[in-house]
Design an enzyme around this catalytic site. Structure first.
Site, PDB file in Angstrom:
ATOM      1  N   LEU A 325       2.973  12.189 -11.676  1.00  0.00           N
ATOM      2  CA  LEU A 325       3.442  10.830 -11.920  1.00  0.00           C
ATOM      3  C   LEU A 325       2.251   9.925 -12.179  1.00  0.00           C
ATOM      4  O   LEU A 325       1.184  10.107 -11.588  1.00  0.00           O
ATOM      5  CB  LEU A 325       4.234  10.304 -10.719  1.00  0.00           C
ATOM      6  CG  LEU A 325       5.460  11.108 -10.285  1.00  0.00           C
ATOM      7  CD1 LEU A 325       6.128  10.428  -9.095  1.00  0.00           C
ATOM      8  CD2 LEU A 325       6.446  11.271 -11.432  1.00  0.00           C
ATOM      9  N   GLU A 326       2.427   8.917 -13.032  1.00  0.00           N
ATOM     10  CA  GLU A 326       1.323   8.008 -13.353  1.00  0.00           C
ATOM     11  C   GLU A 326       0.828   7.256 -12.125  1.00  0.00           C
ATOM     12  O   GLU A 326      -0.301   6.759 -12.100  1.00  0.00           O
ATOM     13  CB  GLU A 326       1.760   7.008 -14.420  1.00  0.00           C
ATOM     14  CG  GLU A 326       2.846   6.051 -13.966  1.00  0.00           C
ATOM     15  CD  GLU A 326       3.400   5.221 -15.108  1.00  0.00           C
ATOM     16  OE1 GLU A 326       3.065   4.033 -15.187  1.00  0.00           O
ATOM     17  OE2 GLU A 326       4.179   5.765 -15.922  1.00  0.00           O
ATOM     18  N   SER A 327       1.666   7.171 -11.090  1.00  0.00           N
ATOM     19  CA  SER A 327       1.297   6.487  -9.849  1.00  0.00           C
ATOM     20  C   SER A 327       0.334   7.301  -8.999  1.00  0.00           C
ATOM     21  O   SER A 327      -0.204   6.775  -8.025  1.00  0.00           O
ATOM     22  CB  SER A 327       2.562   6.172  -9.046  1.00  0.00           C
ATOM     23  OG  SER A 327       3.410   7.309  -8.988  1.00  0.00           O
ATOM     24  N   LEU A 352      -4.879   5.773  -8.566  1.00  0.00           N
ATOM     25  CA  LEU A 352      -4.276   5.400  -9.842  1.00  0.00           C
ATOM     26  C   LEU A 352      -5.282   5.394 -10.979  1.00  0.00           C
ATOM     27  O   LEU A 352      -5.023   5.936 -12.069  1.00  0.00           O
ATOM     28  CB  LEU A 352      -3.626   4.021  -9.709  1.00  0.00           C
ATOM     29  CG  LEU A 352      -2.903   3.483 -10.943  1.00  0.00           C
ATOM     30  CD1 LEU A 352      -1.709   4.350 -11.295  1.00  0.00           C
ATOM     31  CD2 LEU A 352      -2.450   2.054 -10.713  1.00  0.00           C
TER      32      LEU A 352
END
Length: 519
Positions: A325-327, A352
């Site tokens: 996930l981009e998080s 991040l």
């Protein structure tokens, strides 16, 4: 470091300050710090003229007074610079009504810009954003007319070694509002109960090195010396003030009132206990995307329907694909819905900014992203539509840097009655708003750039699959039970290219039992 009450915060923040705010969607918002500014402004008229800088704006997908919705006050807020405003619906709609100027930058750009500010660099030069809304030849990151009228230049088109690039200039951060779990008596911060490792460190250093201040909201103060060095993510040197939050302002995330240790890596839980997706048209499309997975891939999942790819992969027993996930979480099973951005049983939770080093450099094999509008050339819009500003989030970074891109969405929007069963799809009543349009309102994904960089791009829905070609999008698969003219071509304002090898989608997609993809 000084421990203060939240009521002291407004006296530290000055009119006209630029304030960086941590958090990501449902997680990590310093709610009590934001609330203190709002209450002071309502009572005393200040501080005002504030510029808020954030990544994925925090919120619970409603207009509730929570997260970044709190700053939806013209006058108090002069300007917003963010990557995404979909979670904070009230703020997004306020921007959409042109009441507050807003600039929307790709999330990876926001992350790396915090690093550039921290290190005293003039800004960052990047390929990310070329031919999209970020490009000055298009919107130049302006999300509304108020931003265009303000005239702030947040991006420039430059040439580096004969190649077009975008330059995002640095600017000083006067205040950083960040949130941690614990502060020790000296001000060292740890993030034990936080589901994500966001931009708190980068924001703190950016503020400190800009000559600004750092205010941290925490759950509790602990004794000095009790934190292990590797627990300390932000050193006391870079923390000026600490506020111990009231419990109602400090949930782990907006999706839960209780602490979930399986989201932080404190414990692992059997994935067999996770509920499978309900059998509906969304699951049909998600299954079709899962069929594109290959062993050893590392793939990114976007919010919405794409987040269900992890649940289907788990249900199908697919264990040789790594979900990201981009998080920041890598591995595990992503949480769907309001809790999106965290993962159950993540193998790693990257910072991040580090995640976008991986993404921008081409470290992903595939991504599954959503889509709100798709036009005849294959351009996609997810950032601005129907009078609401959402921004791109990490969408531009991810979609421009990944060799295989899957857009996963329902064929139409709005209320519908579509069922799957017995190996076919039955459309009883279709949604009215069309997702396929002649020209998208804003370019978040550039088909031109994808062609230039030789990406493989699929557009997967519950009833049809398309592929990007140099001539536009090409229809390659149609669901069994669907009338091609009435249910597909008749709902498109343009006629797509049609493959000479047009075939039916796999009948297993339309049956409730497991497909056996892993076998």
């Amino acid at each position: 470091m000084k421990i203060i009450n939240s009521t002291d915060v407004p006296s530290i923040v000055h009119a006209g300050d630029t304030v960086a705010v941590g958090g990501f969607g449902s997680y990590g918002c310093p709610d009590e710090l934001l609330d203190s500014i709002v209450q002071s402004y309502k009572a005393n008229g200040g501080p005002d003229g504030l510029t808020w800088v954030t990544g994925i704006g925090t919120g619970d997908n409603t207009e509730n007074e929570i997260g970044m919705n709190r700053v939806s006050i013209p006058g108090m807020t002069k300007c917003v610079i963010a990557a995404h405003l979909a979670n904070c619906v009230k703020l997004g709609r306020t921007v959409g009504r042109n009441e507050i100027p807003a600039y929307v930058l790709p999330l990876g750009v926001v992350a790396h810009l915090m690093r550039a500010i921290a290190s005293g660099e003039p800004g960052i030069a990047s390929h990310v954003g070329i031919h999209t809304l970020a490009d000055p030849r298009n919107d130049g990151c302006c999300s509304n007319q108020a931003a265009k009228d303000m005239g702030r230049e947040v991006v420039k088109l430059i040439n580096v070694a004969g190649k077009e690039c975008l330059f995002y200039p640095s600017f000083p951060i006067n205040v950083a509002f960040i949130r941690a779990t614990y502060a020790d008596e000296l001000g060292n911060l740890s993030f034990d109960h936080e589901a994500l490792t966001g931009l708190e460190f980068e924001m703190a250093i950016a503020a400190h090195n800009s000559g600004g201040i750092v205010i941290a909201q925490v759950e509790k103060i602990v004794k000095a010396g009790t934190m292990k060095p590797k627990q300390v993510r932000v050193h006391r040197k870079f923390v000026d003030y600490v506020v111990v939050a009231q419990p109602e302002f400090h949930h782990q995330g907006y999706a839960t009132d209780v602490y979930r240790p399986e989201l932080t890596g404190e414990i692992t839980v059997p994935t067999s206990t996770l509920e499978p997706l309900p059998f509906d048209m969304r699951k049909v499309a998600t299954r079709r995307a899962v069929m594109e997975l290959k062993p050893g891939m590392i793939i990114n999942l976007g919010i919405g329907m794409p987040s269900g790819v992890g649940a289907v992969a788990n249900e199908e027993g697919i264990t040789d694909t790594i979900l990201s996930l981009e998080s920041g979480p890598i591995g595990g099973v992503p949480v769907a819905g309001l809790g999106f951005a965290a993962s159950v049983n993540a193998e790693s939770i990257m910072a991040l900014a580090d995640t976008f080093d991986l993404y921008d450099g081409g470290g992903l094999d595939m991504t599954c992203l959503g889509a709100a509008e798709i036009d005849r050339m294959g351009n996609v819009n997810v950032s601005s539509f129907n009078g609401r500003c959402t921004g791109p989030g990490g969408f531009i970074n991810i979609s421009q840097s990944t060799p295989e891109v899957i857009f996963l969405f329902s064929f139409t929007a709005g209320k519908s009655n579509i069922t799957a069963g017995e190996g076919k799809l039955t459309i009883h009543e279709d949604g009215k708003p069309l997702k396929f349009v002649d020209t998208v309102q804003q370019v978040t994904f550039s088909a031109q750039y994808a062609i230039e960089t030789h990406q493989k791009v699929l557009y997967i829905t519950e009833r049809a699959v398309f592929e990007l070609t140099e001539g536009g999008i090409m229809l390659t698969e149609v669901a069994p039970g669907v009338d091609l003219e009435k249910d597909v071509l008749g709902l498109m304002p343009f006629k797509p290219l049609i493959s000479e090898n047009l075939k039916e989608m796999d009948a297993r997609l339309f049956r409730p039992e497991r497909m056996g993809i892993a076998d």
